[in-house]
Design a protein around this motif. Sequence first.
Motif, PDB file in Angstrom:
ATOM      1  N   GLN A   1      -7.892   7.741  -5.628  1.00  0.00           N
ATOM      2  CA  GLN A   1      -7.338   6.981  -4.514  1.00  0.00           C
ATOM      3  C   GLN A   1      -8.259   5.822  -4.124  1.00  0.00           C
ATOM      4  OE1 GLN A   1      -4.459   7.140  -3.489  1.00  0.00           O
ATOM      5  NE2 GLN A   1      -3.638   9.174  -3.816  1.00  0.00           N
TER       6      GLN A   1
ATOM      7  N   LEU B   1       0.847  -1.185   0.000  1.00  0.00           N
ATOM      8  CA  LEU B   1       0.000   0.000   0.000  1.00  0.00           C
ATOM      9  C   LEU B   1       0.885   1.238   0.000  1.00  0.00           C
ATOM     10  CD1 LEU B   1      -2.696  -0.861   2.717  1.00  0.00           C
ATOM     11  CD2 LEU B   1      -2.996  -0.962   0.235  1.00  0.00           C
TER      12      LEU B   1
ATOM     13  N   GLU C   1      -2.779   5.285   0.223  1.00  0.00           N
ATOM     14  CA  GLU C   1      -3.732   4.175   0.268  1.00  0.00           C
ATOM     15  C   GLU C   1      -3.899   3.654   1.691  1.00  0.00           C
ATOM     16  OE1 GLU C   1      -2.647   2.557  -4.227  1.00  0.00           O
ATOM     17  OE2 GLU C   1      -1.816   1.572  -2.450  1.00  0.00           O
ATOM     18  N   TYR C   2      -2.803   3.596   2.438  1.00  0.00           N
ATOM     19  CA  TYR C   2      -2.871   3.135   3.828  1.00  0.00           C
ATOM     20  C   TYR C   2      -3.750   4.083   4.648  1.00  0.00           C
ATOM     21  CZ  TYR C   2      -1.423   2.104   8.614  1.00  0.00           C
ATOM     22  OH  TYR C   2      -1.421   1.808   9.954  1.00  0.00           O
TER      23      TYR C   2
ATOM     24  N   ARG D   1      -7.845   3.083  -6.697  1.00  0.00           N
ATOM     25  CA  ARG D   1      -6.594   2.335  -6.505  1.00  0.00           C
ATOM     26  C   ARG D   1      -6.716   1.362  -5.335  1.00  0.00           C
ATOM     27  NH1 ARG D   1      -1.780   6.369  -5.891  1.00  0.00           N
ATOM     28  NH2 ARG D   1      -0.760   4.391  -5.399  1.00  0.00           N
ATOM     29  N   LEU D   2      -7.332   1.823  -4.248  1.00  0.00           N
ATOM     30  CA  LEU D   2      -7.500   0.953  -3.089  1.00  0.00           C
ATOM     31  C   LEU D   2      -8.419  -0.216  -3.419  1.00  0.00           C
ATOM     32  CD1 LEU D   2      -6.970   0.354  -0.112  1.00  0.00           C
ATOM     33  CD2 LEU D   2      -8.857   1.900   0.463  1.00  0.00           C
TER      34      LEU D   2
ATOM     35  N   LYS E   1      -6.735  -3.028  -5.032  1.00  0.00           N
ATOM     36  CA  LYS E   1      -5.896  -3.822  -4.134  1.00  0.00           C
ATOM     37  C   LYS E   1      -6.727  -4.842  -3.353  1.00  0.00           C
ATOM     38  CE  LYS E   1      -1.970  -1.598  -4.933  1.00  0.00           C
ATOM     39  NZ  LYS E   1      -1.340  -0.694  -3.965  1.00  0.00           N
TER      40      LYS E   1
END
Length: 250
Positions: free
Chosen positions: A215, A171, A175-176, A218-219, A222
């Motif tokens: 964002q 991450l 993202e974290y 993107r997360l 994952k």
Amino acid sequence: MSDAAERRLLDPEAHLLVVEDDGEMRNLVARLLREASFRVSTARDGREMWEVLDSPAGQPDLILLDVMLPGASGLDLLRRLRERSRVPVLMLTARGEEMDRVLGLELGADDYVAKPFAPRELVARVRALLRRAAPADAQPDPRSRRLAFAGWVLDTARRELTSPEGVAVDLSGAEYDLLIAFLEHPQRVLSREQLLEVAKRRVGTDPFDRTVDVQVSRLRRKIEPEDDSPSLIKTVRGAGYVLVADVTRA
């Protein structure tokens, strides 16, 4: 964070690389950062950037990367950089170039600053990125714990995300922060404005700025990697986003 850890994190040994082709701007940024007690290297283009990165003592703690560069653009360099490194990257963009910011975040940039910028804002953003990238032992979190959701586990002490299959998933810092915001508020709709604040994105950014959507996208890629993966983050039209999974703490 303790005062000692803060000093270690922000002491003159923190090495920054400024990649900017405009000599006046490059010198200005380097001077501002040196006055803030950072060690600074500079590069005029991608060739010089790789020379610094490949030198024995050249690995920086953070890179400030201009979008508009001769030869390979900053976005091209970022794409190649992410194939070999997770070093934090702060993009320098022209004011109003939203697509550059969006694409930069898609490619793995951690933050951006629009030129012309306020000197104090630039230094503050650099320090914030360095804090986020600090190892867990230099940045103890009193809330450190494991957060489990839909088979996933986020270890906040180690800043590690593990898939239901036991595979570690990288991450970015942004993202974290965004995932933490969702895990701290499960089953609750979070507006774009709230996500900007909680996930430490730009202060004063329009809550409808597309960087929030980038964002989240993107997360999602994952934690929802397959087409048939369960939808964990849902869009609430006109309101924001919601994490629909239950969250347990350990």
